[in-house]
Design a protein around this motif. Structure first.
Motif, PDB file in Angstrom:
ATOM      1  N   LYS A 159      20.924   5.738 -42.185  1.00 18.37           N
ATOM      2  CA  LYS A 159      20.661   5.733 -43.514  1.00 18.37           C
ATOM      3  C   LYS A 159      21.890   5.568 -44.217  1.00 18.37           C
ATOM      4  O   LYS A 159      22.173   5.236 -45.510  1.00 18.37           O
ATOM      5  CB  LYS A 159      19.943   7.261 -44.160  1.00 18.37           C
ATOM      6  CG  LYS A 159      19.037   6.265 -43.269  1.00 18.37           C
ATOM      7  CD  LYS A 159      17.241   6.932 -44.290  1.00 18.37           C
ATOM      8  CE  LYS A 159      16.407   7.037 -43.866  1.00 18.37           C
ATOM      9  NZ  LYS A 159      15.091   8.406 -43.691  1.00 18.37           N
ATOM     10  N   ASP A 160      23.275   6.776 -44.167  1.00 18.72           N
ATOM     11  CA  ASP A 160      24.413   6.771 -45.041  1.00 18.72           C
ATOM     12  C   ASP A 160      25.677   5.574 -44.738  1.00 18.72           C
ATOM     13  O   ASP A 160      26.390   5.308 -45.424  1.00 18.72           O
ATOM     14  CB  ASP A 160      25.554   8.569 -44.875  1.00 18.72           C
ATOM     15  CG  ASP A 160      25.676   8.892 -42.955  1.00 18.72           C
ATOM     16  OD1 ASP A 160      25.116   7.378 -42.398  1.00 18.72           O
ATOM     17  OD2 ASP A 160      26.464   9.649 -42.949  1.00 18.72           O
ATOM     18  N   GLY A 161      25.060   4.706 -43.743  1.00 12.33           N
ATOM     19  CA  GLY A 161      25.732   3.672 -43.051  1.00 12.33           C
ATOM     20  C   GLY A 161      26.712   3.769 -42.667  1.00 12.33           C
ATOM     21  O   GLY A 161      27.532   2.676 -42.088  1.00 12.33           O
ATOM     22  N   SER A 162      27.043   5.051 -41.690  1.00  9.65           N
ATOM     23  CA  SER A 162      27.578   5.456 -40.817  1.00  9.65           C
ATOM     24  C   SER A 162      27.414   4.594 -39.229  1.00  9.65           C
ATOM     25  O   SER A 162      25.805   4.920 -39.238  1.00  9.65           O
ATOM     26  CB  SER A 162      27.560   6.607 -40.579  1.00  9.65           C
ATOM     27  OG  SER A 162      27.170   7.372 -40.182  1.00  9.65           O
ATOM     28  N   ASP A 172      13.654  10.127 -35.715  1.00 10.66           N
ATOM     29  CA  ASP A 172      13.022  10.668 -36.901  1.00 10.66           C
ATOM     30  C   ASP A 172      14.216  10.890 -38.551  1.00 10.66           C
ATOM     31  O   ASP A 172      14.372  10.591 -38.373  1.00 10.66           O
ATOM     32  CB  ASP A 172      12.103  12.316 -36.643  1.00 10.66           C
ATOM     33  CG  ASP A 172      13.794  13.098 -36.306  1.00 10.66           C
ATOM     34  OD1 ASP A 172      14.375  13.051 -36.592  1.00 10.66           O
ATOM     35  OD2 ASP A 172      12.853  14.318 -35.353  1.00 10.66           O
ATOM     36  N   SER A 173      12.547  11.194 -39.097  1.00 14.30           N
ATOM     37  CA  SER A 173      13.288  11.503 -40.504  1.00 14.30           C
ATOM     38  C   SER A 173      14.666  12.468 -40.771  1.00 14.30           C
ATOM     39  O   SER A 173      15.765  12.380 -41.784  1.00 14.30           O
ATOM     40  CB  SER A 173      12.138  11.982 -41.215  1.00 14.30           C
ATOM     41  OG  SER A 173      12.242  13.603 -41.171  1.00 14.30           O
ATOM     42  N   LYS A 174      14.709  13.329 -39.768  1.00 10.83           N
ATOM     43  CA  LYS A 174      15.606  13.978 -39.988  1.00 10.83           C
ATOM     44  C   LYS A 174      17.843  13.450 -38.968  1.00 10.83           C
ATOM     45  O   LYS A 174      18.437  13.792 -39.161  1.00 10.83           O
ATOM     46  CB  LYS A 174      15.506  15.709 -39.148  1.00 10.83           C
ATOM     47  CG  LYS A 174      14.457  15.875 -40.491  1.00 10.83           C
ATOM     48  CD  LYS A 174      14.545  17.780 -39.044  1.00 10.83           C
ATOM     49  CE  LYS A 174      13.502  18.102 -39.324  1.00 10.83           C
ATOM     50  NZ  LYS A 174      12.981  18.949 -38.814  1.00 10.83           N
ATOM     51  N   GLU A 175      16.652  12.094 -38.807  1.00 12.34           N
ATOM     52  CA  GLU A 175      18.362  11.265 -38.454  1.00 12.34           C
ATOM     53  C   GLU A 175      18.926  11.782 -36.771  1.00 12.34           C
ATOM     54  O   GLU A 175      20.152  11.815 -36.805  1.00 12.34           O
ATOM     55  CB  GLU A 175      18.959  10.740 -38.952  1.00 12.34           C
ATOM     56  CG  GLU A 175      18.672   9.688 -40.176  1.00 12.34           C
ATOM     57  CD  GLU A 175      19.490   8.735 -40.935  1.00 12.34           C
ATOM     58  OE1 GLU A 175      20.519   9.066 -41.499  1.00 12.34           O
ATOM     59  OE2 GLU A 175      19.280   7.831 -40.760  1.00 12.34           O
TER      60      GLU A 175
END
Length: 327
Positions: free
Chosen positions: A181-184, A223-226
């Motif tokens: 999500k942070d683009g990494s 999961d949502s915790k990535e």
């Protein structure tokens, strides 16, 4: 690494496990060893899925199992991945070609890149601002041949301009990509012995994050915790064992399963397809079940097509639908 060599525990769990309990299975195509293989399965709409693969074959499946071969002139190039991006489907092949199929006009754009001759586009990601990140290496590697990998990661765009390499290594093949999500970006690159997970935040500088013994074939966000989940095999012998894990310090090796080619993740469940016609189900990281499908052919990819329904495809055009697979 946990190695269940003698499999006493796993045999206890797996004995008499089949699809006759809560699960139902429909054979759409049993598969033929002399036929082409489906390498990748992609969702086009809620009721349309394309199975793509060897010799450029594309078969359209719906959610109840109807299927038909699509008349798209792919010129026999082996398709390794396809994904819908807006009104078109991007198709990546095993020898220097990208294709773009327009779903509105039913037209196909084909672009061959001379500088990537004998190189395959094995995986790709769609990035912001219309960029597309590609990875792969020597075409022979994608066919299971022993070749110098000549791995690369490159950037193109929706116009299919010449891909610009942003990472390369003659001794490593780049198998899989994911974006957070942070683009990494994380890429799994294999040197013949172990896999390095390399990261970048700017598509310029790459940093090695972790090393995993064996070949990591696919990486996904769990999961949502990535948390990152990976599947693959212990080495170059695809018929021997599979590996599954969340990080380099916490992974499981299962003997005699063959390579774990891909995974689907739904809530707390993780479903994995294997080289030997088996589906493995884990819940919250713990083993739950195994299904032996009526084939020993490799199962290469799958998609969850409803809450409890799974479409699975693989070697020799085998294809199955499984209901209630997460019970």
């Amino acid at each position: 690494m946990k190695n269940l060599n003698f499999f006493f525990l796993i045999n206890l769990f797996f004995t008499n496990t089949n699809l006759l309990n809560a699960q139902t299975m429909t054979t759409l195509q049993l598969g033929n060893d002399n036929d082409s293989s489906y390498y990748h399965l992609t969702k086009i709409t809620d009721n349309e899925f394309w199975a793509c693969g060897e010799k450029g074959i594309i078969t359209k499946f719906d959610s109840i199992g109807h299927f038909q071969t699509m008349d798209i002139q792919t010129d026999g190039f082996n398709i390794l991945k396809a994904e819908r991006i807006g009104d078109y489907v991007l198709i990546a092949t095993d020898d220097s070609r990208l294709m773009k199929y327009n779903l509105m006009s039913n037209t196909l754009q084909k672009v061959d890149f001379k500088s990537y001759k004998n190189r395959c586009f094995y995986d790709f990601l769609v990035l912001p601002q219309g960029k597309i990140l590609l990875c792969g290496g020597a075409t022979g590697i994608s066919k299971g041949e022993k070749k110098i990998p000549f791995g690369f990661i490159a950037v193109t765009d929706s116009t299919l301009s010449e891909p610009k390499k942003i990472w390369k290594s003659f001794r490593k093949f780049a198998w899989s990509l994911l974006i957070k999500k942070d683009g990494s970006i994380t890429a799994a690159v294999f040197n013949g012995i172990n896999t390095s997970l390399i990261n970048t935040k700017n598509l310029v500088h790459w940093k090695k994050n972790k090393k995993i013994n064996g070949l990591v074939h696919e990486i996904k966000i769990k999961d949502s915790k990535e948390e990152m989940s990976y599947v693959g095999t212990g080495g170059l012998h695809y018929n021997r064992n599979g590996i599954i894990g969340l990080d380099a310090e916490n992974n499981l090796k299962i003997d005699s399963s063959g390579c774990f080619w891909s995974q689907e993740i739904s809530n707390d469940f993780q479903i994995i397809c294997s080289q030997k016609g088996q589906l493995y189900v884990f819940k919250n990281g713990q083993y739950k079940n195994m299904f032996q499908l009526p084939t020993t052919f490799a199962l290469y990819d799958m998609k969850i097509i409803s809450n409890q329904k799974l479409l699975v495809v693989g070697h020799g055009k085998c294809a199955f639908i499984i209901d209630n697979c997460l019970n």
